[in-house]
Design an enzyme around this catalytic site. Structure first.
Site, short mmCIF file in Angstrom:
data_model
loop_
_atom_site.label_atom_id
_atom_site.label_comp_id
_atom_site.label_asym_id
_atom_site.label_seq_id
_atom_site.Cartn_x
_atom_site.Cartn_y
_atom_site.Cartn_z
N GLU A 1 -7.93 6.16 1.00
CA GLU A 1 -8.47 4.83 1.28
C GLU A 1 -9.64 4.93 2.24
O GLU A 1 -9.68 5.82 3.08
CB GLU A 1 -7.40 3.94 1.92
CG GLU A 1 -6.15 3.74 1.11
CD GLU A 1 -5.13 2.89 1.83
OE1 GLU A 1 -4.21 2.38 1.16
OE2 GLU A 1 -5.23 2.75 3.07
N HIS B 1 -0.06 -3.31 3.11
CA HIS B 1 -0.34 -3.77 4.48
C HIS B 1 0.81 -4.64 4.99
O HIS B 1 1.04 -5.75 4.51
CB HIS B 1 -1.65 -4.57 4.60
CG HIS B 1 -2.18 -4.55 6.00
ND1 HIS B 1 -3.06 -3.60 6.46
CD2 HIS B 1 -1.92 -5.35 7.07
CE1 HIS B 1 -3.35 -3.82 7.73
NE2 HIS B 1 -2.66 -4.87 8.13
N HIS C 1 -5.92 7.39 5.08
CA HIS C 1 -7.05 6.50 5.32
C HIS C 1 -7.88 7.09 6.45
O HIS C 1 -7.77 6.70 7.61
CB HIS C 1 -6.55 5.10 5.68
CG HIS C 1 -7.62 4.06 5.72
ND1 HIS C 1 -7.40 2.76 5.34
CD2 HIS C 1 -8.92 4.12 6.09
CE1 HIS C 1 -8.52 2.06 5.50
NE2 HIS C 1 -9.45 2.88 5.96
#
Length: 237
Positions: free
Chosen positions: A70, A190, A43
């Protein structure tokens, strides 16, 4: 089996703390794949405080499993993804200075924008996923963008599970059912951890992939990276 994609952001954070190349991000990613993980996730953020854009280019050369990038589809991010052509791009509505992801997309308010972005990635044969809260309307909105998958934002589940409230999984079960009915693939991520992943996997139907980074790296400080990857794989059977 639900696939495990390991987010290696924290490895890059540790490397950057000393300014050298220890730990070696590319070697760690290769080792994670050798330990059995079915994907590598990164990410990159605009300030490159952990994953650098160069890392994305370097990882593309060596990742043999699924490669998932991401991020918020700002122009620089889109250019990077179109250059690297990962297996999957996961669109996350991060604010520029966000410490970590803290909300899913409003897929209704941003439908037209997401449709354009997704169409561009799909024209380049990149599978798309949208980060969403476990909300029926947001899942339905995601389907209207043309995305291939959604990634369910699981922080509320993790917090509830830690407090002993297993009913926090129910919105995710319903969201997954709706997504499947609409032809969407289902990912999740998450705050998933060794403590809560097994129950989530057992309850949420048609779960294709989980992306786990922070907890997995923290757990590896105690159990070792190879052991932890295999512990996750066992819980995802």
């Amino acid at each position: 089996m639900t696939k495990l994609s390991v987010n290696v952001n924290k490895i890059a954070t540790l490397r950057n703390a000393r300014g050298g190349n220890v730990p070696d991000l590319l070697k760690v990613a290769t080792d994670i794949e050798a330990f059995g993980a079915q994907g590598i996730t990164i990410h990159p953020r605009p300030d490159e405080r952990h994953i650098r854009y160069r890392d994305a280019r370097d990882l593309k050369k060596i990742v043999k499993t699924e490669f998932n990038i991401e991020g918020n589809p700002i122009p620089n991010f889109m250019d990077l993804v179109l250059e690297v052509c990962p297996t999957q791009v996961t669109l996350v509505p991060d604010a520029i200075g966000a410490i970590t992801s803290n909300a899913g997309w409003d897929t209704i308010a941003h439908r037209n924008f997401l449709k354009e972005v997704i169409a561009e990635f799909q024209r380049n044969n990149i599978r798309t996923s949208i980060f969403v809260d476990p909300d029926a309307k947001m899942v339905e909105g995601a389907a209207e963008t043309g995305t291939d998958r959604i990634e369910l934002y699981t922080e509320s589940y993790a917090k509830g599970f830690e407090k002993g409230n297993r009913e926090e999984v129910n919105p995710f079960v319903q969201a997954a059912k709706i997504a499947h009915q609409l032809g969407l693939g289902i990912n999740a991520g998450h705050d998933l951890s060794l403590a809560n992943i097994k129950y989530f996997k057992e309850q949420v139907p048609n779960l294709l992939e989980v992306s786990i980074g922070h907890a997995l790296i923290c757990e590896s400080l105690y159990y070792g990276l190879e052991n932890v990857v295999k512990m996750y794989l066992n819980r995802l059977l």
